[in-house]
Design a protein around this motif. Structure first.
Motif, PDB file in Angstrom:
ATOM      1  N   VAL A  59       0.828  -1.209   0.000  1.00 29.57           N
ATOM      2  CA  VAL A  59       0.000   0.000   0.000  1.00 29.57           C
ATOM      3  C   VAL A  59       0.861   1.258   0.000  1.00 29.57           C
ATOM      4  O   VAL A  59       0.509   2.267  -0.630  1.00 29.57           O
ATOM      5  N   GLU A  60       2.018   1.234   0.669  1.00 31.41           N
ATOM      6  CA  GLU A  60       2.894   2.398   0.645  1.00 31.41           C
ATOM      7  C   GLU A  60       3.491   2.586  -0.747  1.00 31.41           C
ATOM      8  O   GLU A  60       3.543   3.710  -1.266  1.00 31.41           O
ATOM      9  N   GLU A  61       3.923   1.497  -1.366  1.00 28.51           N
ATOM     10  CA  GLU A  61       4.487   1.594  -2.715  1.00 28.51           C
ATOM     11  C   GLU A  61       3.429   2.067  -3.705  1.00 28.51           C
ATOM     12  O   GLU A  61       3.693   2.903  -4.580  1.00 28.51           O
ATOM     13  N   LEU A  62       2.210   1.544  -3.569  1.00 27.19           N
ATOM     14  CA  LEU A  62       1.113   1.975  -4.438  1.00 27.19           C
ATOM     15  C   LEU A  62       0.843   3.463  -4.284  1.00 27.19           C
ATOM     16  O   LEU A  62       0.669   4.183  -5.277  1.00 27.19           O
ATOM     17  N   THR A  63       0.837   3.943  -3.058  1.00 24.45           N
ATOM     18  CA  THR A  63       0.577   5.365  -2.810  1.00 24.45           C
ATOM     19  C   THR A  63       1.644   6.239  -3.462  1.00 24.45           C
ATOM     20  O   THR A  63       1.334   7.287  -4.047  1.00 24.45           O
ATOM     21  N   LEU A  64       2.898   5.831  -3.379  1.00 24.70           N
ATOM     22  CA  LEU A  64       3.964   6.580  -4.032  1.00 24.70           C
ATOM     23  C   LEU A  64       3.774   6.602  -5.544  1.00 24.70           C
ATOM     24  O   LEU A  64       3.992   7.620  -6.203  1.00 24.70           O
ATOM     25  N   CYS A  65       3.330   5.473  -6.116  1.00 20.61           N
ATOM     26  CA  CYS A  65       3.095   5.398  -7.560  1.00 20.61           C
ATOM     27  C   CYS A  65       1.913   6.267  -7.982  1.00 20.61           C
ATOM     28  O   CYS A  65       1.905   6.823  -9.095  1.00 20.61           O
ATOM     29  N   GLN A  66       0.911   6.379  -7.115  1.00 22.89           N
ATOM     30  CA  GLN A  66      -0.302   7.102  -7.478  1.00 22.89           C
ATOM     31  C   GLN A  66      -0.084   8.605  -7.634  1.00 22.89           C
ATOM     32  O   GLN A  66      -0.932   9.287  -8.206  1.00 22.89           O
ATOM     33  N   ARG A  67       1.019   9.122  -7.177  1.00 24.99           N
ATOM     34  CA  ARG A  67       1.347  10.521  -7.453  1.00 24.99           C
ATOM     35  C   ARG A  67       1.532  10.744  -8.954  1.00 24.99           C
ATOM     36  O   ARG A  67       1.314  11.849  -9.461  1.00 24.99           O
ATOM     37  N   TYR A  68       1.910   9.699  -9.670  1.00 24.30           N
ATOM     38  CA  TYR A  68       2.220   9.789 -11.092  1.00 24.30           C
ATOM     39  C   TYR A  68       1.137   9.170 -11.983  1.00 24.30           C
ATOM     40  O   TYR A  68       0.935   9.601 -13.115  1.00 24.30           O
ATOM     41  N   PHE A  69       0.448   8.157 -11.468  1.00 21.42           N
ATOM     42  CA  PHE A  69      -0.628   7.521 -12.230  1.00 21.42           C
ATOM     43  C   PHE A  69      -1.576   6.857 -11.247  1.00 21.42           C
ATOM     44  O   PHE A  69      -1.143   6.148 -10.336  1.00 21.42           O
ATOM     45  N   ASN A  70      -2.865   7.094 -11.417  1.00 17.87           N
ATOM     46  CA  ASN A  70      -3.851   6.363 -10.621  1.00 17.87           C
ATOM     47  C   ASN A  70      -5.108   6.131 -11.442  1.00 17.87           C
ATOM     48  O   ASN A  70      -5.301   6.724 -12.503  1.00 17.87           O
ATOM     49  N   LYS A  71      -5.936   5.242 -10.947  1.00 15.96           N
ATOM     50  CA  LYS A  71      -7.126   4.817 -11.685  1.00 15.96           C
ATOM     51  C   LYS A  71      -8.244   4.509 -10.701  1.00 15.96           C
ATOM     52  O   LYS A  71      -8.003   4.255  -9.515  1.00 15.96           O
ATOM     53  N   THR A  72      -9.487   4.528 -11.209  1.00 21.81           N
ATOM     54  CA  THR A  72     -10.618   4.133 -10.376  1.00 21.81           C
ATOM     55  C   THR A  72     -10.908   2.643 -10.479  1.00 21.81           C
ATOM     56  O   THR A  72     -11.683   2.111  -9.700  1.00 21.81           O
TER      57      THR A  72
END
Length: 367
Positions: free
Chosen positions: A250-263
């Motif tokens: 979840v921490e790695e995902l959160t860091l990635c979501q600064r650059y790309f995220n999806k619903t």
């Protein structure tokens, strides 16, 4: 290693504060997050992010093609890796051909390197690699603000091997302190003479483009048998490669979501036909428009590019034109035209009829 050498290394780790706090500047180095897809074929024509987050394939000007995938393989302690598999060979290498696995960094995230000052730090990069056969590739650090390069070759075998490369400190040219692209970590897998034509000097900072890639460089596109696997990528301040800094998913995902995220749910490739959607009632029944206010999971690096998806279309279908009331780093306001939309359902609430619109989106603010 002698006991004295071990103690000396430990002293440097303590001096550089590498024991406590965040050490690994790389995001998703264990290749655990893959929001876009877990496998994509036919790659090699352009720069783009395809599978594992934060690792771009910088590619172009070649007939060579490959499949990239997040693969459940790795050395002890690593569940996943990025695998590249050559599917179309290219043995006639034009001058400007390239294939690079790249992670890009914001200037404000690499200030601890102290680049461009008299206190500039060495940087150590470590990672695990293997392939179908022996090969030699090039690991490069790039100062994108000042066009300065430093690189070293490394060898790949058929077994997982840990590579450790320490790069010299560069006292020239500071990184900009902002959210723009200031630094790149490049793994060169294929290169033409534009990048190889000069005399390569290992671990020497320079500004000459045709000296960027090693003299012994293997071409990933030399055969359709060629594969390349990589995981456990770490970049840290100092000349010591400390153990890989594992972070929770979840921490790695959160860091990635600064650059790309999806619903879309994690593990689902953005596409039409998925049954878990954002639902928004039609506020103006007569005009056929749906209004959406959506907050991203984290503040994004910059105002992102948005793609809307519906149950019927891979993106922005006919009759579902979308325009933005406003888009920011932390939220989005849109108006969607839902007239004649096949995915709009009529419901009755008492005597009033309303419509429910089903759609997803992706937000992209990559470097």
């Amino acid at each position: 290693m002698t006991k004295a050498a071990e103690l000396a290394k430990m002293g440097e780790v303590l001096t550089n504060s590498q024991i406590g706090g965040r050490r690994n500047i790389v995001i998703n180095g264990a290749m655990n997050v893959a929001q876009r897809s877990t496998s994509v074929t036919g790659l090699g024509a352009a720069d783009a992010y395809h599978t594992v987050d934060r690792f771009m394939l910088s590619a172009g000007n070649t007939a060579g093609r490959l499949t990239a995938s997040q693969t459940a393989d790795g050395p002890s302690g690593f569940a996943n890796c990025l695998k590249l598999d050559c599917t179309t060979a290219d043995t006639s290498i034009a001058a400007d051909e390239r294939l690079i696995v790249r992670q890009s960094f914001e200037g404000q995230d690499v200030q601890q390197i102290k680049k461009g000052t008299s206190d500039a730090e060495k940087v150590t990069v470590s990672f695990y690699v293997k392939g179908n056969a022996t090969a030699t590739y090039t690991c490069e650090l790039v100062d994108e603000d000042n066009n300065r390069y430093v690189a070293q070759e490394f060898s790949v075998t058929t077994s997982w091997t840990k590579i450790v490369k320490t790069f010299v400190a560069d006292t020239t040219g500071a990184f900009n302190n902002d959210n723009a692209h200031s630094m790149s970590l490049n793994i060169w897998l294929h290169a033409g003479s534009t990048f190889t034509g000069g005399t390569f000097a290992s671990n020497t900072v320079h500004t000459t483009a045709n000296q960027r890639v090693g003299d012994n460089q293997t071409s990933f596109y030399d055969s359709t048998d060629r594969t390349f696997f990589i995981t456990g990528v770490q970049m840290e301040v100092g000349s010591v490669a400390t153990p890989f800094e594992h972070r929770s998913f979840v921490e790695e995902l959160t860091l990635c979501q600064r650059y790309f995220n999806k619903t879309f749910p994690q593990g689902t490739t953005p596409a039409a036909g998925h049954n878990k959607y954002i639902y928004e009632h039609l506020e103006d029944y007569a005009s056929g428009f749906s209004h959406l206010a959506y907050s991203y999971p984290v503040e994004m690096r910059t105002t992102p590019s948005i793609v809307m998806y519906t149950t019927a279309d891979s993106s922005n279908g006919t009759g579902r034109a979308t325009f933005y009331d406003g888009a920011w780093k932390n939220a989005l306001a849109t108006v969607m035209n839902t007239s004649n939309s096949a995915n709009v359902n009529v419901q009755v609430d008492g005597t009033a009829a309303i419509k429910l619109v089903q759609y997803n989106l992706t937000a992209d603010a990559e470097l």
